[in-house]
Every structure is written in structure tokens, then in C-alpha cells.
Design a protein around this motif. Structure first.
Motif, mmCIF file in Angstrom:
data_model
loop_
_atom_site.group_PDB
_atom_site.id
_atom_site.type_symbol
_atom_site.label_atom_id
_atom_site.label_comp_id
_atom_site.label_asym_id
_atom_site.label_seq_id
_atom_site.Cartn_x
_atom_site.Cartn_y
_atom_site.Cartn_z
ATOM 1 N N GLN A 525 0.931 -1.206 -0.107
ATOM 2 C CA GLN A 525 -0.029 0.192 0.007
ATOM 3 C C GLN A 525 0.808 1.337 0.159
ATOM 4 N N CYS A 526 0.680 2.365 -0.685
ATOM 5 C CA CYS A 526 1.158 3.492 -0.954
ATOM 6 C C CYS A 526 0.322 4.650 -0.570
ATOM 7 N N ASP A 527 0.855 5.624 0.297
ATOM 8 C CA ASP A 527 0.096 6.683 0.437
ATOM 9 C C ASP A 527 0.873 8.141 0.712
ATOM 10 N N TYR A 528 0.408 9.002 0.869
ATOM 11 C CA TYR A 528 1.374 10.192 1.299
ATOM 12 C C TYR A 528 0.593 11.243 2.158
ATOM 13 N N ASN A 529 1.581 12.150 2.840
ATOM 14 C CA ASN A 529 0.708 13.204 3.478
ATOM 15 C C ASN A 529 1.291 14.527 2.838
ATOM 16 N N LEU A 530 0.633 15.632 3.235
ATOM 17 C CA LEU A 530 1.107 16.999 2.483
ATOM 18 C C LEU A 530 1.654 17.746 3.594
ATOM 19 N N ASN A 531 2.329 18.828 3.275
ATOM 20 C CA ASN A 531 3.094 19.658 4.481
ATOM 21 C C ASN A 531 1.915 20.297 5.212
ATOM 22 N N PHE A 532 0.692 20.516 4.412
ATOM 23 C CA PHE A 532 -0.242 21.324 5.235
ATOM 24 C C PHE A 532 -1.119 20.581 6.394
ATOM 25 N N SER A 533 -1.114 19.288 6.137
ATOM 26 C CA SER A 533 -2.045 18.316 6.984
ATOM 27 C C SER A 533 -1.045 17.133 7.195
ATOM 28 N N SER A 534 -0.013 17.106 8.065
ATOM 29 C CA SER A 534 1.028 16.038 8.128
ATOM 30 C C SER A 534 0.287 14.774 8.804
ATOM 31 N N ASP A 535 -0.821 15.043 9.596
ATOM 32 C CA ASP A 535 -1.399 14.093 10.215
ATOM 33 C C ASP A 535 -2.437 13.203 9.402
ATOM 34 N N ILE A 536 -2.751 13.575 8.273
ATOM 35 C CA ILE A 536 -3.649 12.977 7.353
ATOM 36 C C ILE A 536 -3.041 12.345 6.332
ATOM 37 N N PHE A 537 -3.043 11.178 6.086
ATOM 38 C CA PHE A 537 -2.398 10.522 4.662
ATOM 39 C C PHE A 537 -3.633 10.318 3.859
ATOM 40 N N SER A 538 -3.194 10.119 2.414
ATOM 41 C CA SER A 538 -4.206 10.337 1.373
ATOM 42 C C SER A 538 -4.802 9.032 1.093
ATOM 43 N N GLN A 539 -5.887 8.870 0.255
ATOM 44 C CA GLN A 539 -6.180 7.716 -0.284
ATOM 45 C C GLN A 539 -5.159 6.639 -0.520
ATOM 46 N N PRO A 540 -5.174 5.391 -0.212
ATOM 47 C CA PRO A 540 -4.140 4.593 -0.445
ATOM 48 C C PRO A 540 -4.114 3.859 -2.036
ATOM 49 N N LYS A 541 -3.238 3.402 -2.293
ATOM 50 C CA LYS A 541 -2.968 2.802 -3.730
ATOM 51 C C LYS A 541 -2.656 1.297 -3.489
#
Length: 872
Positions: A525-541
Motif C-alpha cells: 500500500q502506498c499513500d502520502y501526506n501533505l505539508n499542510f496536513s501532516s497528520d492525514i494520509f491520502s487515499q491508499p493505492k
């Protein structure tokens, strides 16, 4: 009688009289005396447990004791008059709201017996037609909560919710600067005065007056105007007049902003939470609530439970889309919490999280142009609407000079520093309106599998990697926003998942795995987070990976898979490998390891009989430690008359080992651990499948070569006449043969042998031996499997020869006699089968037994120790 009645009346009057006897006033008091008393009047009345001295629970002081006022049975209009007089007495202006509050525990209270008209200056001036006073002390869960307007007012108009804005200061009342009187400040004014949202704004004077003015900077999430940032300014345009909508009968309280919180309604000047006891309220009703609050669209409603009952208004709206007015007073612990959009909304979209962006200025909504917007503002907008994150839209061309100068970390769009919309109204005529679609999480990244050469496995599904090969997983983010980190996880759903995190390079991370093993098979599973919201990761792939053995090399034209001409498969075609400059023993070692054939013994050039033919030319980068040949090299098609021969150490087949004991092969029963009885003979047999002629076998005992024999028909037998403790240990067969000009060896699996003194025969109910440890006469028991059975006399082979063998095995001398004894019934026994000549050391070393039902048994008598007697 008249005297008695008069006395009772006097005593009753003393009970209900005011606690402070001097509160009676006469019309002859001088104005200055009255003013002096009024300045001290607030000392016996107060508002406590509120935001300041002008809000809280109403209390009065009597006989030196402060208590709340118990007015639960007073009409609602009279409750409002109590509050009006209290605000006036506190010097806090007029009443904004009252609430009949239900406390968790009983509070000390005064039960009042007076009524206010609202015109009184102090609560002590209030009275009823008979008397003025407190009836008695009580404990009550009810109290009156009052909020007064202490710091602001609207003046100059006849309407209470319209006029010029002024705020209170130490010097009196000050006007407000027009520059600071924006939509948020107007909203705070109207709300704090108990009015509805602001309706219009009009300039009072075009001139700049040289006087002191108050300037505010409100964000809109403050609870009161005094919470806004403010400062005094000597010169500015005097604030505009403002008209608020009429006093609203709905409000949201207790939330982070004015557009969220517990829904309350006001009826007869009393605020109570609303309860939807019949579940009749629909989204369209709450949309009306949000409109009344001057907020954007309706977001959500929840039903929250309180620990205690409190007064509420029970609603019943039937099917009307306008908010119902059928309210009935009751008590409940269930309240409604409503969340509305603040100053931002998306319209004309399929849902509230998608559409054209509009923002509010005053009571007007304006579209936002792409030229005024930014990526960061889009991120803040979706967060503001509680819609998650913006979807990627590469068609958007955001500029660097937006109206909203967001950093991306703000909670609401109004928190971003901004240029007033009115300053760009002339540009709105050619406005390309922002269309925005928000999702719960940032969109999923892309994920790919790469082999050692870096190409993607796109031809198979699921992707395959080969055991021993290097592979990599890449995660790529297609987002206009700044990516903080990219995360890869495996063993999803297990108690111990693996996790790797990288900082991205050009919004991409590559996770390299040097050697593929079985443990690498599974889902990633791969996901990521943004500088603006480090505590929330994206939808996974997700991607699934299979790990397989790489069978793309082979050695041919010999009797074994571990020696011969090297062939390699590539692009679905098998070809020999041409002998070139890059080929050496290092590459041969990789081939032997890949084929699980041990180490490389030799490699050389061999000529192909047919001359120039199709082959593979190998280009190497091998150091000899790799798991597979194509993990450290690559091939190209090449015509060649030469080939490569490789000889590995594992060319000999693995031999087998078998152990025989008492005419049985024990390796089938206990292939790893064998228990032998002391004194019994055993044999070890080594064998190998036909491969090469000749060779010899050796027995490796406890890691040392003990004895060797030539291989005859690929087999050798090693005899051990009598087992003792010295034979305890580990045995294996080593096969050695001379082929390809080298000695090669191969070793079998090992057997663990333990030798113990275990009696397989026993005499019961007879004469003891000299050492008293065994019987030397009685019925004979023999071992069968893991138990001892009586030996049946129904056998034709039993005689004194076998009896002497038993006495000798037991250390009881020689046999004196043996006979049959009769039993009362048939039972399970052992029947004896013999191949003994009488010289053996153990009965079962030359014979065997099988289960048998019999009613006769064998009895024998041995000499035992010298002078032993027959105890039969």
C-alpha cells in the motif's frame, strides 16, 4: 380576639418582610441621595459564573448570604423583566438573553415574592401588591441565567436593531472606524445585541473627524466583540450605521464559531435548546436555520445526550420547509448540534462539496475568480467546508497574486490575509469563476513495480518478481501541493505490518529491495501526506506482488542438472551462452547458486559442433555473490560457435541412509531419532540412484568419517553386531565419486541413534536374582511395540534352547525348566516366531512376536544366583 389576630398578622409580616429594613424609599429623598444609593445597589445583587460581570447566574444577598433566585414558577415575561432590572442595576445596559437553567445539583436559593415591571433601577425596588421580599430559603436546581449588553449599542434610530455603532470605553461611548466595520464586526454587533444577522450598511459621514475612534479586527470565530483585536485611532471615517434583522428566535451556542453549536430557540424571552422529539426536522429545516444565522449552507446535525435533564422546547415541524413554530416546553437530555458553512460555499454542483466557489461579504455572496485564487486557498476552502481535500485539476492555472493569501495551514478561508472583494469588483465582469471539487482524502498516488533493469512489470497481473532478484516499488504523487512524505506498507491487515517512509524527490519515492524472498510476497500500500496536513494520509493505492523462483538458466547434455552446457531463457527463447571475455568463475558461481547446485568447481569454453549459431552474449557486472545470473548481468542476441560449460559441486545426487534392527528397517518409522536396545545388532545401508559408475560410501559418525566401503550397485552395507553406549550419536552417508577430473561428494540426511539398556523379556512371580533386581523364574513376558505381553505356549518352536537364551539375557544363569501353564480364559498374548540357534544374546534379536489370543502361557525357571531355589 382582635388582639390575637393583630398579633398573628404582625408576626407573619415580619416573616415576609424584606431582609434589609432600610430599603423603603419616600418621594421626598433628594436626587443626590438616590444617586448615591443606586451607585451602591449592585452590592446586593450580582451575576456569577458568566463570561464577565454582565453575564451569569442571577443572585441576591440577604442577611449576609448570597443565593440564587428561585423563579421557576414565574411567567416568562416577568423573568425577562427581572433580567432587565438586573442588567440596569449592574450598569450593563439592556438584556440580550435569559435562560431558565437546570443545574446538575441543588443550589441555595431565595424563593422570591416580588415582581418586576422592568422600569425599576434595582431589584429591591420590585414588589407585588402586598409586600416586597423573600419568602424563605430553599434549595433549587433552577436558576436564571442572564446576558446583558455591556460594551456596545446602536444609537440614533427608533429601532432597537438599527442605528449608529458605538462601543463603551473608560471615557464613555466611542464611535467605530468604518475601515474596521467589516462583515465580521457587523455580525458580532448584531449577535451580541440579540438581533438577527446584519441586513445593510450605510455610511454615516464622508468626512474624517479628528476624534478618537475604535478600530476592530474580527475573524468571526470570537464569541463576543471584546474578544476581537482592537485599538484606538485618532483619525478615521466614522463608522456606518447598521441595520440588523429583527431579534432572532434561533441561535447556535457552544460551538467554535457562530455557525455551529447547540440549536436554541427563544420563546417569551426565554432561550432553551430545541429537541426534535418526533424526528420531524429535515435538511431543508436546518438549511433555514443556517440562513437565519447568516451562515452558508447546512453541513450536518447530530443528536447529543446530556448527563442530566434540562428545560427544552419540543418541536414538531410536520412537512413544512420553513422552520416550525410549534414549540412546547418540556425537559429532556437530548439536544441538537448543528454545523453550517461559515463564509464560504460551493454552489451549482452535484453536492455541497463540489461546485462554483462563493464567499460572503456582508450579506452578499460573491464568486471567486481563478485570478484571485491559489493552491493553498483551495486546500483551506475544502478544510473550511469540512469536505477534505481538493481533487487534482491540471486545468486550473492558479496565480501567484490571489485575493486570499493563504499559507495552507489556516482552518477557515476567512483566516487568510485577504484583499477586500470590493476592491476588485471592476474585475468581476470578466471573472473566470473557480470550480472546486473536494474529496474526503487527498487522491491516491500511482504505484509501480520495477525489476533490476528498471522496467515495469506491465505484462503480467499480478506483477511478478523473482526470488533472489533485486526489485523496487515506486510511488508517484500527482498533486499541485507540497508533499511532505511518501509511505509504503506491506503485510496489510496483520499484527506487525512493515512500513517505510521517504521524503519525496520530485514527488516520487523509490523503495529498493536488494533480494526478493518469499516474505516479500503479498499486498503493498502506498499513500502520502501533505505539508499542510501532516497528520492525514491520502487515499491508499494497492498492488499485489508474487515472488517466484527464476528458472531461466539450465545446464544440459550431462547426467546431472549441476553440470553441462549453460543455456539461458530471455524473451521466451532458450539459447546457449557464448563464451566471451566477461565470463569467469564468478559468473559460474552465480549459476551454481541459482540452480541450488553448490559452488562452482570449473567453467570452460566448449565448441559447438554445428559451427556459428544463435546464442546469447552475456554482459556482466557480477561479483559472484548474487542469487541469479540476470540479477548482475544482461544478454543480447549474438551469433557464436562457442558455448560455456559449468561444473558445480552439487553434481552428485544425495544418497539415502537406512538403519535395520531386528530384521526391520527403522528409518521408515523414526527417520530422525532411533532408539536401540543394548546388545542388539543393527546395520546401516547407504545407497544412491544410478548416476555415475563406481565411487564409495563412508559413514560419518558424530562428524567424523569412521568406515568406508566401495559402492556395489550404488549401495553399501555397514554391520554392527551388538549395540552399546558407544554407538549413541549421529550417522550419515557420504557418497564420493571422481568425475569431470575432480572428486565430488554428497551427503545424506542424518539419523540420530540412542542406545539404552532396555529389557525386552521379563519373568514374573518367580525366584529373585542375587542382586534382587529381577525375577529369575516365572511367567515369561516379551515386548511388543510399547508394552509387555505374556508369551503364549501355543507355539511349536519353543524349547529349552530358547529358555536358556532368555535366562542368559536376564543374567539369571542357565535354564532349569520350561512348561505350559493354563489360564482361566483366553486373553491377548504374544506368539513367538523364531530363527534362533541358541547362541544369541537376546530373544528378539533372532525372533519376533505378533499379537495372539490364547489361554496358555510359557513359564520357565533359571538357575539364578548359586544355590538359588525353585519357588514354584
Amino acid at each position: 380576639m382582635f388582639y390575637i389576630q393583630h398579633t398573628l398578622f404582625v408576626r407573619w409580616s415580619l416573616v415576609v418582610v424584606w431582609c434589609v429594613a432600610l430599603m423603603t424609599e419616600t418621594s421626598t429623598l433628594q436626587a443626590e441621595d438616590k444617586q448615591s444609593r443606586q451607585s451602591a445597589a449592585h452590592k446586593d445583587a450580582r451575576l456569577v459564573d458568566g463570561a464577565g460581570k454582565c453575564s451569569g447566574r442571577l443572585e441576591m444577598k440577604c442577611q449576609g448570604e448570597w443565593r440564587a433566585l428561585n423563579i421557576r414558577n414565574t411567567g416568562r415575561q416577568h423573568s425577562f423583566w427581572y433580567a432587565e432590572v438586573a442588567c440596569k442595576q449592574m450598569g450593563c445596559g439592556s438584556t440580550v438573553s435569559i435562560t431558565q437553567s437546570t443545574n446538575v445539583t441543588n443550589l441555595p436559593a431565595w424563593e422570591v415574592d416580588f415582581v418586576c415591571k422592568g422600569s425599576e433601577s434595582t431589584l429591591k425596588e420590585c414588589r407585588n401588591h402586598r409586600t416586597r421580599g423573600m419568602q424563605r430559603r430553599v434549595n433549587s436546581t433552577y436558576s436564571l441565567q442572564v446576558i446583558c449588553s455591556e460594551s456596545l449599542r446602536l444609537v440614533g434610530d427608533s429601532e432597537i436593531c438599527s442605528g449608529g455603532a458605538e462601543v463603551k470605553s473608560d471615557q464613555g461611548w466611542d464611535s467605530v472606524c468604518e475601515d474596521s466595520f467589516d462583515s465580521e464586526t457587523q455580525k458580532m454587533f448584531c449577535r451580541e445585541l440579540g438581533c438577527g444577522p446584519p441586513q445593510n450598511f450605510r455610511r454615516r459621514s464622508p468626512k474624517i473627524n479628528p476624534s478618537l475612534f475604535k478600530q476592530f479586527q474580527c475573524k468571526g470565530n470570537e464569541s463576543r466583540l471584546e474578544d476581537c483585536v482592537s485599538f484606538m485611532k485618532e483619525e478615521c471615517r466614522q463608522a456606518a450605521g447598521i441595520t440588523c434583522s429583527k431579534e432572532t428566535d434561533l441561535r447556535l451556542v457552544g460551538g467554535e464559531t457562530l455557525c455551529q453549536g447547540t440549536l436554541e430557540g427563544k420563546q417569551a424571552a426565554e432561550w432553551r435548546p430545541l429537541e426534535d422529539g418526533w424526528n420531524s426536522l429535515k435538511p431543508e429545516h436546518f438549511a433555514k436555520v443556517c440562513g437565519k444565522m447568516g451562515c452558508g449552507g447546512f453541513i450536518s446535525v447530530s443528536r447529543n445526550y446530556l448527563p442530566e435533564l434540562r428545560p427544552v422546547w419540543l418541536t414538531d415541524c410536520e412537512t413544512s420547509s420553513s422552520f416550525c413554530k410549534s414549540w412546547r416546553g418540556t425537559s429532556s437530555n437530548l439536544v441538537l448540534a448543528v454545523t453550517c458553512e461559515e463564509d464560504t460555499t460551493l454552489v451549482k454542483g452535484p453536492n455541497r462539496c463540489s461546485g462554483k466557489l462563493q464567499v460572503r461579504s456582508g450579506q452578499s455572496w460573491h464568486p471567486v475568480c481563478y485570478s484571485f485564487f491559489s493552491l493553498e486557498a483551495a486546500l483551506v476552502t475544502c478544510r473550511d467546508l469540512k469536505c477534505g481535500f481538493p481533487e487534482n485539476d491540471r486545468s486550473i492555472n492558479f496565480t501567484r497574486s490571489p485575493v486570499f493569501n493563504c499559507a495552507g495551514t489556516e482552518k477557515h478561508l476567512r483566516d487568510c490575509p485577504s484583499t477586500p472583494i470590493s476592491a476588485t469588483e471592476e474585475m468581476l465582469q470578466e471573472c473566470d469563476e473557480v470550480s472546486l471539487t473536494c474529496t474526503e482524502l487527498p487522491p491516491a498516488p500511482y504505484i509501480n513495480i520495477h525489476n533490476v533493469q528498471g522496467s515495469e512489470f506491465v505484462s503480467t497481473y499480478p506483477p511478478k518478481v523473482f526470488k533472489g532478484h533485486r526489485f523496487a516499488i515506486s510511488c508517484t504523487v500527482d498533486s499541485p501541493y507540497s508533499v511532505l512524505s511518501i509511505r509504503l506498507k506491506s503485510h496489510i491487515g496483520t499484527d506487525h505490518p512493515n512500513e517505510w517512509i521517504q521524503s519525496p524527490h520530485d514527488k516520487k519515492a523509490v523503495f529498493i529491495f536488494p533480494v526478493a524472498e518469499d516474505a516479500h510476497q503479498g499486498t503493498y500500500q502506498c499513500d502520502y501526506n501533505l505539508n499542510f496536513s501532516s497528520d492525514i494520509f491520502s487515499q491508499p493505492k494497492f498492488i499485489s506482488v508474487q515472488v517466484e523462483e527464476l528458472n531461466n538458466v539450465r545446464l544440459v547434455n550431462e547426467e546431472t542438472e549441476c553440470a553441462g552446457r549453460l543455456e539461458l531463457e530471455d524473451e521466451g527463447e532458450w539459447r546457449p551462452v557464448s563464451h566471451r571475455h566477461s565470463w569467469s568463475l564468478k559468473e559460474a558461481a552465480v549459476v551454481c547458486r541459482q540452480l541450488d547446485c553448490g559452488s562452482a568447481v570449473s567453467t570452460r569454453r566448449v565448441e559447438r559442433s554445428a559451427g556459428l549459431q544463435h546464442a546469447w552474449r552475456f554482459y556482466s557486472d557480477c561479483d559472484g555473490s548474487e542469487r541469479a545470473l540476470t540479477d548482475c548481468g544482461t544478454v543480447k542476441k549474438w551469433p557464436s560457435s562457442s558455448a560455456v560449460q559449468v561444473v558445480c559441486s552439487g553434481i552428485l545426487l544425495q544418497p539415502n541412509i537406512s538403519l535395520f534392527y531386528t530384521m526391520r528397517e527403522l528409518s521408515d518409522y523414526q527417520p530422525r531419532n532411533i532408539l536401540l536396545s543394548k546388545g542388539h545388532g543393527f546395520s546401516v545401508t547407504c545407497s544412491v540412484k544410478p548416476q555415475y559408475p563406481g565411487g564409495y560410501f563412508s559413514i560419518r559418525f558424530n562428524q567424523a568419517i569412521s568406515i568406508s566401503q566401495p559402492a556395489v550397485n550404488h549401495t553399501a552395507h555397514f554391520m554392527f553386531p551388538a549395540a552399546d553406549e558407544a554407538h549413541t550419536g549421529t550417522y550419515s552417508c557420504v557418497y564420493v565419486n571422481f568425475v569431470f577430473s575432480h572428486n565430488f561428494s554428497s551427503e545424506s540426511q542424518s539419523l540420530s541413534v540412542k542406545v539404552e539398556e532396555f529389557l525386552e523379556v521379563k519373568l514374573v512371580d518367580g525366584v529373585l536374582r542375587e542382586d534382587d533386581s529381577e525375577f529369575c523364574a516365572g511367567r515369561l513376558f516379551v515386548k511388543y511395540l510399547n508394552s509387555l505381553l505374556l508369551l503364549s505356549a501355543e507355539t511349536t518352536v519353543w524349547d529349552m534352547k530358547h529358555a536358556s537364551l532368555v535366562c542368559r539375557q536376564l543374567g539369571c544363569g542357565s535354564a532349569i525348566s520350561t512348561k505350559d501353564i493354563k489360564l482361566p480364559k483366553k486373553e491377548l498374548m504374544a506368539r513367538f516366531f523364531s530363527d534362533c540357534d541358541g547362541s544369541e544374546s537376546a530373544l528378539l534379536g533372532c525372533g519376533t512376536v505378533l499379537p495372539w489370543f490364547s489361554s496358555s502361557a510359557v513359564e520357565l525357571v533359571c538357575t539364578g544366583h548359586q544355590g538359588g531355589a525353585d519357588k514354584n
